[in-house]
Design an enzyme around this catalytic site. Structure first.
Site, PDB file in Angstrom:
ATOM      1  N   CYS A   1     -11.793  -2.225 -18.435  1.00 25.44           N
ATOM      2  CA  CYS A   1     -11.540  -3.324 -17.511  1.00 25.44           C
ATOM      3  C   CYS A   1     -12.681  -4.307 -17.695  1.00 25.44           C
ATOM      4  CB  CYS A   1     -11.489  -2.832 -16.068  1.00 25.44           C
ATOM      5  SG  CYS A   1     -11.513  -4.142 -14.833  1.00 25.44           S
TER       6      CYS A   1
ATOM      7  N   CYS B   1      10.102 -26.163   5.081  1.00 28.48           N
ATOM      8  CA  CYS B   1      10.394 -26.812   6.362  1.00 28.48           C
ATOM      9  C   CYS B   1      11.135 -25.847   7.278  1.00 28.48           C
ATOM     10  CB  CYS B   1      11.241 -28.056   6.158  1.00 28.48           C
ATOM     11  SG  CYS B   1      10.460 -29.291   5.091  1.00 28.48           S
TER      12      CYS B   1
END
Length: 647
Positions: free
Chosen positions: A284, A59
């Protein structure tokens, strides 16, 4: 203000009535006036309730919320704010939902206030209302579980950063924090070694925290050290070579050292040595998915489709890029520019077909993002890309294809089990997610993004988002606590803590206390098996050689396959290996160094070396980044390229 008939309405129906009452007022000033009327009716929270534990995150103004659950399951809550308009928005919730059943409160859609605008600040005020509602629902859910006798959800490990200290909760977080203050002797030893031998170091964000801690400290003594995502690593290596570095040490997986080697060669720095940190292959799972027979079949389908463009993720090998570009016109992308790359390609070539790979989650998330854009106005879509509208987005979706069998073993962990726990325990926190995460995590972060509480993108995007929210909190001038769920590899935390600590340290003298918590949403099982579809390269055996990564305790979850949101391949780049390689450089130990040299591609495809051909998709991306459009050469290649596969 309300009639007897209106008072009979409750819960969602009552809230819907109040929202419609205001939205029917055509003038924004009239809407504002009505909201302020509601604010005047809202009671004030006592001073003792205005504490950090009751604060609502996200906020612009200060907002406090207290929530209780009665024995008959009714939700009693109160809210207050130092902003009159925010008080009015809170008053709408109190008016409609205070005393409603917990089921009614939990069923309220978070977008119910859509369209309730007051002018320039409507978006931030709407975000505030969303944050209050989500916090109300989270606290209600926790109270319901508590009343039912369920044990509270065990918190994820986290790191808390203030201007004065960094503290950790959970063994995995403690393992990260341990190396944020590195051994001074190791820092000096490494810096002197790098300086003496003129070695530059480029490392990925996902490095082990011990390595990153030493590298960050050594940067103050030797400037040619850089930690970033994979795209920037090669560029910085060129800068280091330009400055006189004789060697480049690459801390990453093998395709990263290959890219550094190729880019240095194209920049005229063939004499600069490039070295990786392991004598074994540093694999990978994602890059290897693009080396599979399934991916070749995917490319062959693209090759027989007129006007096709292959958009390949930067996290693939140079050889893969070269072989793909020989079949289909190819451009690389990153997680931060893939959306704009694809949109621009369709804008320049309206009858284009795009083939994205190899990351299946990123491809699915990309398609889902475009589908969500169909709910936007043409003006909102044009803000994303000026050449597009609902009509063009609808037209491109059937011509966007993505590979279906490629994942990162780390991001694969951020599935439904983790997301359910995040929603339950951290639904009101800031959500961050890499574009490679599964759809549930992507959806969670996108929902948060729409209300100003989230980001989806690259590692650098995530870092920038966190630092940006911290800067905003500092600018508010009041005490605050921010909580971020880290939806990517845990190695990012070193850069995050460093950036946040620096920001908080710069304003510590103002007397404002800001706390920033980084949450690691790890899987309780933390088992992510490597897909058999990726097994054609034989790299999966690398995993069995790896030690278990830090943090095995209390069900936090670690495994050889990437538990604890920690990449097992990246952890092959240890501090010891960096020191050993640097000590060997410039000596006569050629045989030992040979295993650490970055791969050089001398074979040819279609009359070009693999290195040169593999760099072309990267250079196409460089052109796009510099100009915002595809190069004429790439467009011409796409328009003339059509290769029927011979049977």
């Amino acid at each position: 203000m309300t009639s007897a008939g209106e008072e009979k309405k409750a819960g969602i129906e009552r809230l819907q009535y109040l929202v419609e009452e205001i939205t029917k007022l055509g003038d924004s000033r009239d809407r504002m006036h009505r909201v302020l009327e509601y604010a005047s009716k809202l009671g004030c929270l006592p001073a003792e309730a205005k504490i950090s534990a009751n604060r609502v995150m996200g906020c612009t103004a200060q907002v406090w919320l207290t929530v209780e659950l009665t024995v008959d399951g009714r939700v009693r809550f109160a809210a207050d704010s130092d902003s009159a308009v925010t008080r009015g928005l809170c008053a709408l919730l109190v008016e409609a939902l205070n005393g409603a059943s917990s089921q009614e409160v939990l069923a309220v859609p978070v977008d119910m206030l859509r369209g309730l605008g007051f002018g320039m600040e409507a978006q931030s005020r709407g975000n505030t209302w969303h944050s209050v509602l989500i916090t109300l629902q989270k606290r209600t859910s926790m109270l319901v579980a508590q009343m039912a006798g369920f044990s509270p959800v065990k918190p994820f490990p986290s790191i808390l950063v203030t201007a004065d200290e960094v503290t950790a909760q959970g063994d995995f977080a403690k393992a990260q924090v341990r190396y944020l203050q590195p051994d001074v002797s190791k820092v000096h030893e490494l810096a002197e070694l790098l300086k003496q031998k003129q070695i530059g170091v480029v490392a990925h964000f996902y490095m082990d925290p011990e390595v990153q801690g030493v590298l960050v400290a050594a940067q103050k003594l030797w400037p040619h050290i850089h930690i970033s995502d994979s795209l920037v690593m090669a560029d910085r290596a060129v800068t280091m070579a330009d400055a006189g570095c004789r060697y480049i040490a690459v801390l990453g997986v093998d395709f990263m050292s290959e890219n550094v080697r190729a880019i240095l060669d194209r920049a005229g720095h063939q004499q600069v040595g490039v070295f990786r940190m392991s004598a074994d292959h540093i694999g990978c799972s994602l890059a290897e998915a693009a080396e599979s027979s399934a991916y070749l079949q995917f490319l062959n389908e693209a090759a027989v489709t007129p006007k096709s463009l292959h958009v390949i993720y930067i996290n693939t090998s140079l050889e893969t890029k070269a072989q793909a570009h020989a079949l289909v016109p190819t451009i690389t992308c990153t997680s931060s520019n893939v959306v704009q790359t694809v949109l621009q390609a369709f804008a320049q070539i309206p009858d284009l077909t795009v083939w994205y790979g190899p990351d299946s989650y990123m491809g699915a998330n990309l398609a889902e993002m475009f589908r969500q854009m169909l709910a936007l106005s043409d003006e909102e879509i044009a803000a994303v890309h000026p050449s597009h509208s609902r009509l063009t987005i609808s037209a491109l979706l059937p011509r966007l294809h993505y590979f279906l069998d490629g994942t990162c073993v780390v991001h694969d962990l951020f599935g439904k089990e983790v997301v359910d726990r995040v929603r339950e325990g951290y639904g009101d926190a800031y959500q961050t997610a890499h574009f490679e995460v599964p759809g549930d995590m992507f959806a969670l972060a996108m929902e948060a993004k729409q209300r100003g509480m989230g980001v989806v993108g690259s590692t650098q995007n995530i870092l920038n988002f966190i630092e940006g929210r911290v800067k905003e909190a500092i600018g508010h001038g009041f005490d605050d606590r921010l909580q971020f769920v880290l939806g990517t590899e845990a190695g990012m935390v070193t850069a995050i803590v460093g950036g946040v600590s620096k920001l908080l340290g710069e304003v510590s003298s103002r007397g404002t206390k800001i706390e920033v918590e980084i949450v690691f949403p790890v899987s309780s099982e933390a088992i992510s098996a490597t897909s058999s579809a990726h097994g054609t390269t034989g790299y999966e055996s690398t995993l069995v050689k790896l030690p278990i990564v830090p943090g095995v305790a209390s069900g936090e979850g670690c495994s050889l396959s990437g538990g604890c949101a920690s990449c097992p391949y990246m952890k092959m780049n240890s501090l010891d290996s960096l020191m050993q390689v640097c000590q060997l450089l410039g000596t006569s130990n050629d045989k030992r160094l040979a295993a650490h040299q970055a791969r050089v591609f001398t074979a040819e495809i279609a009359g070009q070396t693999v290195g040169d051909l593999g760099c072309e998709p990267i250079l196409h991306m460089r052109h796009f980044q510099a100009t915002g459009s595809l190069s004429d050469a790439l467009v011409q290649h796409i328009c003339r390229s059509y290769q029927p596969i011979k049977q």
